[in-house]
Design an enzyme around this catalytic site. Sequence first.
Site, short mmCIF file in Angstrom:
data_model
loop_
_atom_site.label_atom_id
_atom_site.label_comp_id
_atom_site.label_asym_id
_atom_site.label_seq_id
_atom_site.Cartn_x
_atom_site.Cartn_y
_atom_site.Cartn_z
N ASP A 193 0.82 -1.22 0.00
CA ASP A 193 0.00 0.00 0.00
C ASP A 193 0.84 1.26 0.00
OD1 ASP A 193 -2.66 1.25 0.25
OD2 ASP A 193 -1.88 1.93 2.18
N MET A 274 -7.39 5.88 3.22
CA MET A 274 -7.57 6.99 2.28
C MET A 274 -6.37 7.20 1.37
SD MET A 274 -10.59 8.13 2.81
CE MET A 274 -10.46 9.63 1.83
N ARG A 275 -5.32 6.39 1.52
CA ARG A 275 -4.13 6.62 0.70
C ARG A 275 -4.44 6.42 -0.77
NH1 ARG A 275 -0.48 3.79 3.36
NH2 ARG A 275 0.50 5.57 4.37
N ALA A 276 -5.29 5.44 -1.08
CA ALA A 276 -5.61 5.19 -2.48
C ALA A 276 -6.28 6.39 -3.12
CB ALA A 276 -6.52 3.96 -2.58
N VAL A 279 -3.57 9.03 -3.76
CA VAL A 279 -2.68 8.63 -4.86
C VAL A 279 -3.39 8.74 -6.19
CG1 VAL A 279 -1.42 6.69 -5.87
CG2 VAL A 279 -1.22 7.15 -3.43
#
Length: 693
Positions: A193, A274-276, A279
Amino acid sequence: MSTPYPFTALVGQEDLRLALLLNAVSPAVGGVLVRGEKGTAKSTAVRALSALMPEVDVVSGCRFSCDPASPDPGCPDGPHETGASGSRPARMVELPVGASEDRLVGALDIERALAEGVKAFEPGLLADAHRGILYVDEVNLLHDHLVDLLLDAAAMGASYVEREGVSVRHASKFLLVGTMNPEEGELRPQLLDRFGLTVEVAASREPDQRVEVVRRRLAYDDDPAGFAGRWADEESAVRARIVAARDLLPEVRLGDGALRQIAATCAAFEVDGMRADIVMARTATALAAWAGRTDVLAEDVRQAALLALPHRRRRAPFDAPGLDEDKLDETLEEFGGQDGDEGDRDEGGDDDPDPDPDGGPGGGPGGQPEPDDAPRVDGEPAAQPESGEDREGGEPQPSRGGGGGGGEQTPARAAEPFRTKVLSVPGLGEGAAGRRSRARTEHGRTIGARRPRGALTKLHLAATVQAAAPHQRARGRSGPGLVVRRDDLRQASREGREGNLVLFVVDASGSMAARQRMSAVKGAVLSLLLDAYQRRDKVGMVTFRGSAADVALPPTSSVDAAAVRLESLPTGGRTPLAAGLLKAHEVLRVERLRDPARRALVVVVTDGRATGGPEPVALASRAARLFGADGVASVVVDCESGPVRLGLAGQLAGELGGTAVTLDELRADSIAGLVKDVRSSAQNSGQNSRRAA
C-alpha cells in the site's frame, strides 16, 4: 560509466513506461512497484529513466544535495552560504538487497560522540538519493526493518538516525522504484500500500514484437554509444516533455466531478484507508499534465485507478492483485459529471491521456486481470470419487504390498483455512530476520553485551560505562565527563525472531483420498502456509504417491506459489513414505549448503502408512531416523481417521524425533503447549542420541 539503454528504445511495456514517467512528472505520486517475471526489462526501464530526469541545482559541497533556492535548515552540512551552487544530473541510487541499516540511513560514529561530543555522520544511500531515484531491485527480498526505514523516509521526506540519544536528521525526498518477481515471494500488504502505483509486466507473445526486442538489444550490446546516439532526439523530446509537464502541473485543476469519481471508485473496490484516494488524485493530475491539459478528465481517473488500485485489492495473502475493469467502467459512468463540471467532460480536448512516452496514442490497459490459477480458499470440499480408495480391503495395513489404491484423482479443494498453533524450531538460531523461532538478531530485546566486531552499531551503554569506570583515575579524569576509549565500548547482543525453512512433506496417496480427507488435509496445509507467510519463512513442498516422491516446490520465499501447487495436487496410488522422507532429507541437505544459517522445520502430513515395495515400514523407519540424527525439528500432522486407529503417525514422529498432532489439535484454539511439545521432543531426541553415542 556505461551508457544506459535508451528509455524510448524500449519495446512495448506501455504501462511500465507510463508509471515511471508519471512519477518523474510528480514524485508526490509515491513511486512505483514493478511486478513481473524475470527477463521483462524491469531493471532496464528503471535505469533508463535516470537519463531522462532533468538536472538538479545543488549547494556546492553539500553532501545532502540541498536546493540552493530553499536549503534544508536542518542539514548536517549547514548552514549554507548564498551563491555557492551548481547543477548536476539527477542520481539513480541502487539499494542492494543485502545492505546493512547503516549503509541505508548512514553511520554515526558513537565512539567520537561519546568521547569527544562530536556528531560525526557518514551519509547513507538515503542521502545520496535525495532529489533523485532510489531503486530497489527484488524489493520483496529486502529485510523487513530495511523496508520500514525506506518507506518511512519516502513518506516523511526525511531520514532520522538515532544512536543512544544522539540523532541526525536530513532531507530525503526521492522517486522510489521497486521491482520484484512474484515467484520469489510477496511484499506484506501494508508495504504494498505504501507504493503509489504498481504495474504488472510480462514478455510479449507477439513474434514481431519479440523480434524487435532482440534486434534492438543486440544492436545496443554491439555499440552502446552508437545505439544511444540514434535515439538521442527521442530522448531529448521526452526529457523536454517531462519538464513541460512539471511546469504545467501546478495549473492542473482537479474538479469536484473527478474527485467524486475517485472517491466512488475507491469505495466501490473496498480499498482500505484513504491513501488510495490521494494517490489516484495525484496520478490523475499528473496524467493531465503529461497530456498537456489543465483539466482532469474521466479518462485520467480511469487510468489512475488501473495504476493505483490493483495492489490495494489484495484482500488476503494469497489473493492475486487485479481490478475488474467492467466494474470500474460502471462506477465511473454512474458517478461521472454529476455536478456539471466542464472540467470533467471532454469538450474538444485531447480524447486520450496519451500515455505513450513517444507521444503516440494508446498505451494499453493498465490493469491486469486476476490469473486463472489463483489459489481458491473457499471451504467447500469437493466430493472425492470412491475409486480413489486404497483397494487393500478392511482396515489399513502398514506393510501390505499388494494392490495400491486406484489411479490419479481429481484434485480436491482446500477446506477453509484456520489459525494454527505456533510451530517453532528449538534453540537459538542466527538466520534471516523473521517471526517464527528465537534467534540472535540486530533488532530485538537486549540480552547481553560483547566487544564489538568491527564498527559499533548497537551500543550497550551500561556495559560501556561499567567497562570504563575502573580506569578513570588512571586516565586523569578531572571533570564531570567520563573518559571513554575504544576498548571500553560494548556492543549490545539482542534476541529477536528468525524465519525458518518450513518443508512440507505431504502424503498424496490413495489412502489419503479414500476417506474424504484430502480436502481437510489441504485446508490444514494451507493454514500452515498462511502462518509461514506471516512469519516470513521460506517454504518447500515434497509430495509422495504411487511409487516415488517429487519436489512439488523447491524452497522459495513465494508462499503463494506453494498455495497454487497445493491446490492442483492430485491423489491416488500407493504410499511410498520412505521415498518422501528421503527426498525431503536431500532437499534439506542441498538447502543447508545454500543457506547454512537458516534452520528447518519439517512438517510431515500423513496417516503414517507405508505401502509398496519390500519392507516399506522398515525403510520408512530408517529414513525417519536420519532427521532425528541430524537434529532437524519436525512435526507430524496425523491425518488418520475412523473408529480404529493404528497410531502409525505417532510412531513416525518418535522416529523423527518430533511430535505428532492431529488435524483438530493443529488449530490454535484446540490445544495448549504445542510449541513446548515440539521443543521438548527435539531436546529429548538430542539427549537420546548423545546417550546412544
